[in-house]
Design a protein around this motif. Sequence first.
Motif, short mmCIF file in Angstrom:
data_model
loop_
_atom_site.label_atom_id
_atom_site.label_comp_id
_atom_site.label_asym_id
_atom_site.label_seq_id
_atom_site.Cartn_x
_atom_site.Cartn_y
_atom_site.Cartn_z
N PRO A 187 0.78 -1.16 -0.07
CA PRO A 187 -0.05 -0.17 0.12
C PRO A 187 0.76 1.29 -0.26
CG PRO A 187 -0.13 -1.00 2.14
CD PRO A 187 0.73 -2.01 1.23
N PRO A 188 0.13 2.35 -0.41
CA PRO A 188 1.09 3.52 -0.34
C PRO A 188 1.24 4.17 0.93
CG PRO A 188 -1.10 4.07 -1.13
CD PRO A 188 -0.93 2.56 -1.15
N PHE A 189 2.50 4.86 0.92
CA PHE A 189 2.67 5.57 2.34
C PHE A 189 1.95 6.69 2.26
CE2 PHE A 189 5.12 8.85 4.83
CZ PHE A 189 5.49 8.10 5.90
N THR A 190 1.23 6.97 3.25
CA THR A 190 0.18 8.08 3.41
C THR A 190 0.65 8.80 4.84
OG1 THR A 190 -1.41 6.85 2.48
CG2 THR A 190 -2.23 8.71 3.76
N ILE A 191 0.54 10.13 4.58
CA ILE A 191 0.64 11.03 5.95
C ILE A 191 -0.92 12.01 5.82
CG2 ILE A 191 1.25 13.25 6.83
CD1 ILE A 191 4.25 12.32 5.49
N THR A 192 -1.59 11.81 6.96
CA THR A 192 -2.95 12.44 7.02
C THR A 192 -2.59 13.67 7.69
OG1 THR A 192 -4.02 10.42 6.84
CG2 THR A 192 -5.10 12.28 7.89
#
Length: 77
Positions: free
Chosen positions: A20-25
Amino acid sequence: LTLSRGRAETAVAPRTNGAPPFTITTPHGDARVLGTTFSLTVDADQTVVLVSHGRVQVERADGASVAATAGQRAVLR
């Protein structure tokens, strides 16, 4: 990763084998990457994503999104 306020410098290795993509929220939306170098700055009014290398998909909380590539920035309000 969640960043509520402040700054983050990231270098994300390319995602392989369907990872899965690396995500910053942030309070203003999400930044999803598959492998790149970028920074985020978050304050009460906005999130600024500055891409140094690669490509980052930036999505606002309302679902609108844009891809930013090396040398570009995206602003979420």
